[in-house]
Scaffold this motif. Structure first.
Motif, PDB file in Angstrom:
ATOM      1  N   ALA A 221      32.316  49.317  77.984  1.00 26.97           N
ATOM      2  CA  ALA A 221      32.758  47.961  77.654  1.00 26.97           C
ATOM      3  C   ALA A 221      33.154  47.201  78.917  1.00 26.97           C
ATOM      4  O   ALA A 221      32.828  46.025  79.081  1.00 26.97           O
ATOM      5  N   LEU A 222      33.853  47.880  79.845  1.00 29.29           N
ATOM      6  CA  LEU A 222      34.255  47.245  81.105  1.00 29.29           C
ATOM      7  C   LEU A 222      33.030  46.816  81.903  1.00 29.29           C
ATOM      8  O   LEU A 222      32.982  45.694  82.430  1.00 29.29           O
ATOM      9  N   PHE A 223      32.027  47.699  81.998  1.00 32.36           N
ATOM     10  CA  PHE A 223      30.804  47.356  82.723  1.00 32.36           C
ATOM     11  C   PHE A 223      30.135  46.123  82.117  1.00 32.36           C
ATOM     12  O   PHE A 223      29.648  45.256  82.830  1.00 32.36           O
ATOM     13  N   GLY A 224      30.115  46.089  80.803  1.00 33.93           N
ATOM     14  CA  GLY A 224      29.458  44.981  80.123  1.00 33.93           C
ATOM     15  C   GLY A 224      30.140  43.655  80.388  1.00 33.93           C
ATOM     16  O   GLY A 224      29.484  42.652  80.690  1.00 33.93           O
TER      17      GLY A 224
ATOM     18  N   LEU B 270      24.833  52.331  74.889  1.00 30.22           N
ATOM     19  CA  LEU B 270      24.030  51.118  75.027  1.00 30.22           C
ATOM     20  C   LEU B 270      24.570  49.993  74.145  1.00 30.22           C
ATOM     21  O   LEU B 270      24.609  48.831  74.563  1.00 30.22           O
ATOM     22  N   PHE B 271      24.997  50.350  72.951  1.00 27.96           N
ATOM     23  CA  PHE B 271      25.544  49.348  72.040  1.00 27.96           C
ATOM     24  C   PHE B 271      26.794  48.707  72.629  1.00 27.96           C
ATOM     25  O   PHE B 271      26.925  47.476  72.663  1.00 27.96           O
ATOM     26  N   TYR B 272      27.727  49.555  73.098  1.00 33.29           N
ATOM     27  CA  TYR B 272      28.967  49.031  73.681  1.00 33.29           C
ATOM     28  C   TYR B 272      28.673  48.186  74.913  1.00 33.29           C
ATOM     29  O   TYR B 272      29.294  47.141  75.132  1.00 33.29           O
ATOM     30  N   TYR B 273      27.724  48.639  75.718  1.00 30.96           N
ATOM     31  CA  TYR B 273      27.411  47.900  76.939  1.00 30.96           C
ATOM     32  C   TYR B 273      26.808  46.533  76.620  1.00 30.96           C
ATOM     33  O   TYR B 273      27.260  45.504  77.144  1.00 30.96           O
ATOM     34  N   CYS B 274      25.800  46.510  75.767  1.00 32.05           N
ATOM     35  CA  CYS B 274      25.124  45.244  75.435  1.00 32.05           C
ATOM     36  C   CYS B 274      26.066  44.272  74.741  1.00 32.05           C
ATOM     37  O   CYS B 274      26.059  43.066  75.036  1.00 32.05           O
ATOM     38  N   LEU B 275      26.883  44.788  73.829  1.00 26.51           N
ATOM     39  CA  LEU B 275      27.854  43.931  73.138  1.00 26.51           C
ATOM     40  C   LEU B 275      28.834  43.322  74.137  1.00 26.51           C
ATOM     41  O   LEU B 275      29.166  42.136  74.059  1.00 26.51           O
ATOM     42  N   SER B 276      29.271  44.130  75.102  1.00 30.05           N
ATOM     43  CA  SER B 276      30.243  43.653  76.085  1.00 30.05           C
ATOM     44  C   SER B 276      29.631  42.656  77.054  1.00 30.05           C
ATOM     45  O   SER B 276      30.308  41.720  77.495  1.00 30.05           O
TER      46      SER B 276
END
Length: 383
Positions: free
Chosen positions: A196-199, A235-241
């Protein structure tokens, strides 16, 4: 690398950086950049629109403009502290970019290099190359087109010194921060929520410079290829973020242009560049722009051809050396250079300013250090 050793290396490199920055002020031909002793600075005019957006935010009266809003948001605290007026905040922003942000970037490139090579010397070399890289443009200041009383590479020199009030230093810093954090995270087990932070960081970095969408693509690919445990959740957490981090720009676009996916720069036709013959016009992105870049470089000097070939070999050799250490790092660091470079090489004005390519510089430096080690290995020279 031990913490004390790391701190000493970084402190020494920051001292070298400050000495080189002050020394640059007294170099010949730099008179028009001597805004305030003892630091150089460049004001190209492209920085003023970011200020105008920032002032409109500060006054709570947002105005439409062709630029993205990430860097403008970062200028608001400078306006709150130093007051309104572009030249009121110009030099404070320049000093922040050139001293504070560049020093932090030294920490990141030394840290990233030490994680990749697992040795002290390549980390030091990466830091040194990073500090002295801008001086390449001063050394070759006569290469390229001339504009009145200064050359194209004089602007490149000051911009790559980070002595400007432009978003490029921040875009480069955020790209380097994401590179360091991502490499560090790949070395240990992570939870899906950690992305999430990366996103959010990636989304914000895209608001600073849209070219950082290449960073989003690289991290997406790396998670897909190398995160075997719960990859789709990650991937979900990253894209959402990423989406959440970019929401302010979506709202800005929707409010002023009627669609979250319509940007102000899409209405900009670069008529001045086209009239000057520097670019051929539309499409804004395309393979013909890349060919145009090489053609113009060769037109300035045939020296550009071996220069491009030399850079290609550095990237290839650096990739091969880092691949022996860790295939994941070789893949990531190579794309971290190639995708931003290709992004702007395919852009309609991609040959007009080196500052566009700044986010690709740290990866290029690390690959160059890898190439140096591969060459030393083949020549049986111990570094």
């Amino acid at each position: 690398m031990k913490a004390r050793t790391f701190i000493l290396i970084v402190a020494a490199l920051i001292a070298v950086r400050i000495f080189s920055l002050v020394g640059a002020y007294y170099l010949p031909h730099m008179e028009i950049y001597r805004y305030q002793e003892p630091f150089l600075a460049v004001n190209e005019g492209d920085d003023i629109p970011y200020y105008l957006i920032a002032e409109s935010f500060y006054r709570l009266e947002p105005q439409a403009h062709t630029k993205t809003i990430g860097f403008a948001l970062l200028l608001v605290p400078f306006i709150a502290i130093f007051g309104t007026g572009f030249f009121t905040i110009f030099f404070p922003v320049v000093l922040f970019n050139g001293l504070v942000l560049f020093s932090a970037a030294i920490v990141l490139i030394v840290g990233a290099s030490s994680l990749i090579f697992k040795k002290i010397v390549p980390a030091v070399l990466s830091g040194l190359f990073f500090v002295f890289f801008p001086f390449v443009f001063y050394i070759f200041r006569g290469f390229g087109p001339n504009f009145g009383n200064h050359t194209w590479n004089d602007n490149n020199f000051i911009n790559t010194l980070w002595q400007s009030a432009m978003p490029d230093p921040m875009a480069m810093f955020l790209s380097l921060l994401l590179l360091f954090l991502f490499i560090r995270k790949l070395k240990k087990e992570t939870l899906p929520i950690d992305y999430a932070l990366f996103g959010i960081l990636t989304g914000f970095s895209m608001m600073v410079r849209m070219s950082n969408i290449t960073v989003a693509a690289i991290i997406f690919l790396a998670i897909l290829l190398y995160e075997w445990d719960k990859r789709y959740k990650k991937l979900f957490y990253y894209c959402l973020s990423v989406f959440i981090g970019f929401i302010p720009q979506f709202l800005f676009n929707f409010y002023f242009y009627g669609s979250p996916f319509l940007f102000g720069y899409q209405e900009e036709y670069y008529t001045d560049w086209v009239a000057a013959g520097t670019v051929r016009g539309h499409p804004m992105w395309g393979i013909e722009n890349l060919f145009h870049l090489f053609a113009r470089a060769a037109e300035y000097s045939w020296f550009s051809i071996p220069a491009f070939i030399f850079m290609a070999f550095l990237v290839l050799f650096g990739y091969l050396y880092i691949k022996k250490i860790d295939k994941r790092f070789a893949f990531i660091i190579s794309l971290w250079f190639l995708l931003p470079a290709i992004f702007y090489m395919s852009f309609v004005t991609g040959q007009t300013a080196m500052r566009y390519y700044m986010p690709a510089i740290p990866a290029f430096i690390i690959l160059s250090v890898g190439a140096l080690y591969l060459l030393a290995e083949r020549l049986k020279i111990k570094l």
